[in-house]
Design a protein around this motif. Structure first.
Motif, mmCIF file in Angstrom:
data_model
loop_
_atom_site.group_PDB
_atom_site.id
_atom_site.type_symbol
_atom_site.label_atom_id
_atom_site.label_comp_id
_atom_site.label_asym_id
_atom_site.label_seq_id
_atom_site.Cartn_x
_atom_site.Cartn_y
_atom_site.Cartn_z
ATOM 1 N N HIS A 1 0.771 -1.454 -0.278
ATOM 2 C CA HIS A 1 -0.213 -0.293 0.378
ATOM 3 C C HIS A 1 0.770 0.987 0.030
ATOM 4 O O HIS A 1 0.627 2.483 -0.770
ATOM 5 N N LYS A 2 1.698 1.120 0.561
ATOM 6 C CA LYS A 2 2.979 2.181 0.711
ATOM 7 C C LYS A 2 3.848 2.972 -0.408
ATOM 8 O O LYS A 2 3.190 3.666 -1.428
ATOM 9 N N ARG A 3 3.667 2.012 -1.309
ATOM 10 C CA ARG A 3 4.883 1.878 -3.149
ATOM 11 C C ARG A 3 3.229 2.658 -3.611
ATOM 12 O O ARG A 3 3.358 3.307 -4.441
ATOM 13 N N ILE A 4 2.346 1.986 -3.022
ATOM 14 C CA ILE A 4 1.337 2.080 -4.659
ATOM 15 C C ILE A 4 0.510 3.748 -4.023
ATOM 16 O O ILE A 4 0.319 4.511 -4.627
ATOM 17 N N GLY A 5 0.197 4.199 -2.840
ATOM 18 C CA GLY A 5 0.556 5.402 -2.163
ATOM 19 C C GLY A 5 1.541 6.918 -3.311
ATOM 20 O O GLY A 5 1.123 7.508 -3.506
ATOM 21 N N ILE A 6 2.656 5.864 -3.139
ATOM 22 C CA ILE A 6 3.741 6.762 -3.716
ATOM 23 C C ILE A 6 3.421 6.956 -5.620
ATOM 24 O O ILE A 6 3.499 8.082 -5.769
ATOM 25 N N LEU A 7 2.998 5.928 -6.400
ATOM 26 C CA LEU A 7 2.702 5.249 -7.448
ATOM 27 C C LEU A 7 1.686 6.946 -8.004
ATOM 28 O O LEU A 7 1.889 7.755 -8.738
ATOM 29 N N TYR A 8 0.437 6.830 -6.573
ATOM 30 C CA TYR A 8 -0.884 7.543 -7.109
ATOM 31 C C TYR A 8 0.571 9.125 -7.163
ATOM 32 O O TYR A 8 -0.725 9.950 -7.797
ATOM 33 N N LEU A 9 1.058 9.269 -5.790
ATOM 34 C CA LEU A 9 1.282 10.898 -5.837
ATOM 35 C C LEU A 9 1.847 10.910 -6.987
ATOM 36 O O LEU A 9 1.768 12.226 -7.824
ATOM 37 N N VAL A 10 3.029 10.744 -7.397
ATOM 38 C CA VAL A 10 3.826 10.486 -8.397
ATOM 39 C C VAL A 10 2.827 11.149 -9.519
ATOM 40 O O VAL A 10 2.508 11.905 -10.524
ATOM 41 N N SER A 11 1.828 10.335 -9.604
ATOM 42 C CA SER A 11 0.498 9.860 -11.544
ATOM 43 C C SER A 11 -0.087 10.690 -11.565
ATOM 44 O O SER A 11 -0.098 12.280 -11.735
ATOM 45 N N LEU A 12 -0.513 11.354 -9.869
ATOM 46 C CA LEU A 12 -1.271 12.554 -9.667
ATOM 47 C C LEU A 12 -1.154 13.912 -9.518
ATOM 48 O O LEU A 12 -1.420 14.836 -10.084
ATOM 49 N N LEU A 13 0.830 13.818 -9.163
ATOM 50 C CA LEU A 13 0.792 15.269 -10.115
ATOM 51 C C LEU A 13 1.376 15.878 -11.457
ATOM 52 O O LEU A 13 1.408 16.614 -11.044
ATOM 53 N N THR A 14 2.046 14.557 -11.570
ATOM 54 C CA THR A 14 1.889 14.816 -13.052
ATOM 55 C C THR A 14 0.796 15.449 -14.002
ATOM 56 O O THR A 14 0.906 16.449 -14.556
ATOM 57 N N PHE A 15 -0.017 14.836 -13.564
ATOM 58 C CA PHE A 15 -1.525 14.901 -14.595
ATOM 59 C C PHE A 15 -1.961 16.798 -14.033
ATOM 60 O O PHE A 15 -2.172 17.577 -14.644
ATOM 61 N N PHE A 16 -1.522 16.718 -12.525
ATOM 62 C CA PHE A 16 -1.768 18.287 -11.858
ATOM 63 C C PHE A 16 -1.676 18.768 -12.802
ATOM 64 O O PHE A 16 -1.978 19.739 -12.995
ATOM 65 N N SER A 17 0.543 19.024 -13.098
ATOM 66 C CA SER A 17 1.568 19.958 -13.575
ATOM 67 C C SER A 17 0.568 19.980 -15.241
ATOM 68 O O SER A 17 0.527 21.667 -14.759
ATOM 69 N N VAL A 18 0.420 19.069 -15.338
ATOM 70 C CA VAL A 18 -0.181 19.580 -17.014
ATOM 71 C C VAL A 18 -1.773 19.830 -16.830
ATOM 72 O O VAL A 18 -1.680 21.076 -17.425
ATOM 73 N N ALA A 19 -2.650 20.447 -15.714
ATOM 74 C CA ALA A 19 -3.457 20.634 -15.489
ATOM 75 C C ALA A 19 -3.194 22.220 -15.494
ATOM 76 O O ALA A 19 -4.484 23.228 -15.802
ATOM 77 N N VAL A 20 -2.495 22.045 -14.444
ATOM 78 C CA VAL A 20 -2.358 23.514 -14.122
ATOM 79 C C VAL A 20 -1.538 24.615 -15.625
ATOM 80 O O VAL A 20 -1.205 25.726 -15.810
ATOM 81 N N ILE A 21 -0.690 23.529 -16.781
ATOM 82 C CA ILE A 21 -0.327 24.625 -17.773
ATOM 83 C C ILE A 21 -1.695 24.559 -18.257
ATOM 84 O O ILE A 21 -1.899 25.447 -19.173
ATOM 85 N N PHE A 22 -2.429 24.096 -18.296
ATOM 86 C CA PHE A 22 -3.971 24.639 -19.040
ATOM 87 C C PHE A 22 -4.479 25.317 -18.301
ATOM 88 O O PHE A 22 -5.060 26.570 -19.350
ATOM 89 N N GLY A 23 -5.030 25.727 -17.324
ATOM 90 C CA GLY A 23 -5.330 26.644 -16.519
ATOM 91 C C GLY A 23 -4.262 27.907 -17.036
ATOM 92 O O GLY A 23 -5.182 28.943 -16.820
ATOM 93 N N PHE A 24 -3.299 27.557 -16.917
ATOM 94 C CA PHE A 24 -2.547 28.911 -16.732
ATOM 95 C C PHE A 24 -2.574 29.272 -18.919
ATOM 96 O O PHE A 24 -2.705 30.640 -18.797
#
Lengths: 95, 208, 552
Positions: free
Chosen positions: C38-61
């Motif tokens: 579960h700890k590795r999966i949590g960190i997997l999610y963290l990395v994937s989510l922040l990647t998507f977040f960055s992309v969406a922030v660029i669109f917002g910008f």
């Protein structure tokens, strides 16, 4: 662990429930050919609910399992009912 | 070192039959709500187009629906009996009941196939000119009919695959009189498919 | 749980292998993407989510940049429509909805209840794979002929069955993501029911766990509705069955009902776990037990329940029946009660506490501030008469971002700063974290507050162009984005630097008392050497009042 492990349902119970289900099915087909007006949909749904209840309680072991499962099932059916009723506050009053 | 790997890898896989059952029920609720969304759509449109629904319903063959209802009810019976059998340690009987369940599922699909092809050959299918010339209430009725019974049939198919897998698990003693939660959970799924049909049958075939 | 345990790190006498270095059969990236830990999966999610977040922030910008002045600035209208759709779809379905449960729920739930993993570890891995698959399907439309969907994230009928852009990949992506979300909720509920450590009764669970439990039920009971709805839209596009298409007799309003039956509760999937995070952070940095534990716990359930009854307040202008209007308006006001209970309890916890303004606490306090503004403006929209005036204006956009970004977003940032030392065993530079906090908070207010004003003055949402009278507000808002985004960059750079060069974090750098602080940072593979026996309340700070500090 261990809930519901102790109770094994008899074949005869299942067969009895199945017979009831078949009877209810023929009943609903028979009643459908009568003209009951708006009642007919209520009767059809009532019989269907009764059948579903039998399947849930006996075939799906809800009667013999932990109470928690019954509460869960109740919660989900009530949720669905709420969605239905609230939507009809719109439709039943306007169109 | 290798032994450590072994022990560590196995540590997290623990057996909890009640937990597995909770998980299965929670999944069944999602199935229930999934169909619930369509029943909601059905309710709204039946409220709006009640007369057309009654008219269109006459084009369905009650006989097909009735036979399929009986088939599914009986398959539910054999499914439940299969679990009782394995718990009473009669593996052969359990396999027999399960095989019967799969057979009934197949029968349901064959029946469904004939029913749908009859509809298709008489020109009633989504987007057909025959159907598009009908009043809107009838288009909607058949839209709902094809989508809801279609999705239900898809669930029957998935159920068949699951039950087949269970059959081989039974055969190879993966499922036995002590460890039968997988069979029980597959049974729960199968009964839910039955329950959905219990409601689909009167709502589509028995409107007058 | 004894005090000595907290100090010595649960009996690991210094010697242990953390989960990053635990032996596995797999190598390299497979150690991560096929791990059921579960700890590795949590960190997997963290990395994937922040990647998507960055992309969406660029669109917002880019959206904000386009809106800096009336008329065309950097893109044409069609591109603008597609960009705001992508911004919404990615932010909602790929960042905020999975957000806290997927990352921090996965990492912390077993730690907080004293378990070795979640109930179904393999299912947990499957959820992550579905998440990635859904994200991939949703994003692939960018590269298909026709371009990404231009419907907005709501896919309203009839436009979504008429437009020639790639709506189906977006629908399918959202459908798969819904499935992933359901499986996470299912896993958490079962875990909470079955895997609590001995002695951890329901009212000894940390409040974050309560919020995950409430969230899990919404995920299970509401998500399938949007699943089937989006599927029906796809079927409508493929076969023309008529279920929604008005040309064939369908009812577009029914689509809106079904869509919001899920999508309103979905905002509680987004905000509830963030509230749980705040309930964890506030007591730790006030050195006080939480005020009104049971009220906060039950208010999570109440929010989940009432939140499921209010969906049609998104539809006050579509011509619903009068009865439905006032019922949904009334129910909307009712949701405010449990939300306010939480805010009152957090503030009461602060009262006479020994407050330390560490970075997580700053984000938590900003959460309360932003959420209060977002919540009150939400109530304004719940009032029927005012709703007609501000419906589909920037007022809504402002409200939504105050709750979702100012609330959940800040909740996520609070969580990252709070549990970063636990997850990675490293401490970040606190000064930089505080500077980034100031930039994010300041930029946030400048970016979103003008939206309330221009919305009230009549600026419609989603418009590509606008009248000159709104120019000043759009300009301010865009300038806000220029402050906010450097703040975000500084925050992430600071955290990434900490991974490389940060000081080693101890087991309990903040002085927390929930179970995750009793084990070393980062935790060992099996979390607890011995499953703890819980005896105390979750936020028992009496030792602090006696003058004992438990930080180490």
């Amino acid at each position: 662990m261990g809930h519901g492990k102790n109770h094994i349902v008899n074949y005869s119970t299942y067969i009895f429930v199945w017979l009831t289900l078949v009877t209810l099915t023929s009943l609903t087909v028979t009643v459908a050919s009568l003209d009951l007006g708006f009642l007919s949909v209520l009767v059809a749904l009532g019989i269907a609910s009764l059948k579903a209840l039998l399947v849930l309680l006996v075939f799906m072991h809800l009667r013999f399992d932990d109470r928690m499962f019954r509460i869960f099932v109740l919660i989900s059916f009530i949720t669905l009912l709420i969605f239905l009723v609230l939507t009809f506050f719109d439709y039943a009053n306007i169109r | 070192m290798n032994q450590l790997v072994e022990s560590v890898v196995h540590e997290h896989v623990h057996r909890d039959d009640v937990g597995a059952k909770i998980g299965m029920w929670l999944f069944l609720f999602t199935e229930l709500i999934l169909f619930g969304g369509m029943f909601l759509a059905y309710a709204v449109y039946r409220y709006q187009y009640g007369d057309f629904f009654a008219l269109a319903s006459k084009k369905l063959d009650v006989f097909f629906g009735l036979i399929n209802t009986l088939i599914l009810l009986t398959s539910s019976l054999t499914m439940a009996m299969s679990i009782t059998a394995i718990r009473r340690e009669s593996k052969k009987l359990s396999m027999l009941f399960l095989a019967l369940t799969i057979f009934f599922a197949l029968l349901f699909m064959v029946n469904k196939y004939f029913e749908w092809s009859a509809k298709f050959s008489s020109g009633i299918f989504p987007g057909s000119t025959e159907l598009l010339n009908q009043p809107k209430g009838i288009i909607i009725y058949f839209g709902l009919y094809f989508v809801m019974t279609g999705l239900h049939a898809l669930h029957v198919l998935i159920g068949m695959v699951i039950l087949l897998v269970m059959f081989f698990y039974l055969k190879s003693d993966v499922i036995n009189s002590d460890y039968y939660i997988m069979l029980e959970n597959s049974g729960l799924y199968w009964h839910l498919v039955d329950i959905i049909w219990i409601f689909l049958f009167p709502l589509f075939y028995l409107i007058h | 749980m004894m005090l000595t345990d907290i100090k010595s790190g649960n009996g690991h006498n210094g010697e242990y292998i953390d989960f990053y270095n635990a032996p596995t059969k797999r190598k390299g990236i497979f150690k991560w993407i096929f791990s059921t830990d579960h700890k590795r999966i949590g960190i997997l999610y963290l990395v994937s989510l922040l990647t998507f977040f960055s992309v969406a922030v660029i669109f917002g910008f880019l959206m904000r940049l386009e809106l800096i002045a009336p008329g065309k600035t950097i893109m044409d209208p069609q591109t603008y429509n597609q960009i705001f759709t992508l911004h919404g779809v990615i932010m909602i379905f790929l960042f905020i909805i999975p957000g806290i449960p997927a990352v921090f729920g996965n990492f912390l739930l077993p730690l907080m209840i004293g378990a070795r993993d979640v109930a179904f570890p393999r299912l947990n891995l499957l959820s992550w794979w579905l998440f990635i698959l859904g994200g991939f399907v949703a994003v692939i439309s960018l590269f298909l002929p026709g371009g990404p969907a231009d419907t907005g994230w709501t896919f309203y009928i009839p436009y979504s069955v008429r437009t020639n852009t790639n709506v189906i990949p977006a629908l399918m992506g959202a459908f798969i993501l819904g499935f992933s979300s359901i499986l996470t909720g299912l896993n958490f509920i079962t875990t909470i029911h079955r895997m609590r450590a001995p002695g951890m009764s329901w009212f000894k669970m940390p409040l974050f766990v309560w919020s995950l439990y409430a969230t899990g039920w919404i995920q299970i009971l509401a998500t399938p509705i949007v699943g089937i709805t989006l599927l029906l839209v796809a079927i409508e596009r493929w076969f023309g069955v008529g279920i929604f298409d008005p040309a064939l007799g369908g009812d577009p309003i029914l689509y809106q009902h079904l869509f919001w039956i899920y999508s309103h509760p979905a905002v509680y999937i987004m905000i509830l776990p963030a509230m749980g995070v705040i309930s964890e952070v506030i007591p730790v940095f006030s050195r006080r037990t939480i005020f009104g534990y049971k009220f906060i716990a039950f208010s999570s359930i109440a929010i989940a329940f009432f939140g499921s009854l209010v969906w049609a307040h998104h539809m006050f202008t579509v011509g619903m029946s009068g009865t439905a209007m006032w019922i949904f308006s009334l129910l909307t006001f009712l949701v405010a009660i449990p939300s306010a209970i939480k805010v009152f309890n957090w503030v009461s916890t602060l009262y006479k506490g020994s407050i330390e303004l560490e970075p997580p606490m700053l984000f938590a306090l900003a959460f309360i501030f932003n959420f209060t503004i977002g919540g009150f403006t939400g109530l304004m929209q719940g009032a029927l008469s005012l709703n007609i005036h501000i419906h589909d204006t920037y007022f809504i956009v402002g409200h939504f971002h105050y709750v979702m970004f100012g609330g959940t977003g800040f909740g996520i940032f609070a969580a990252i700063h709070h549990w970063f030392p636990k997850m990675f065993g490293k401490m970040y530079n606190k000064r930089n974290a505080k500077i980034s906090f100031a930039l994010i908070l300041g930029g946030f207010q400048l970016l979103y507050f003008p939206m309330f004003i221009m919305g009230y003055l009549g600026m419609p949402r989603r418009y590509y162009d606008y009248l000159p009278e709104f120019h000043i507000w759009h300009l301010l808002s865009t300038i806000g984005s220029w402050i906010l985004i450097p703040g975000l960059i500084l925050m992430f750079v600071n955290l990434i630097m900490a991974l490389k060069k940060g000081q080693r974090a101890e087991a309990n750098p903040w002085g927390g008392v929930t179970l995750e602080w009793t084990i070393p940072s980062p935790p060992s593979f099996e979390n607890f050497e011995k499953i703890p026996v819980v005896e105390k309340e979750p936020y028992d700070f009496t030792h602090y009042e006696l003058g004992e500090e438990v930080k180490n």
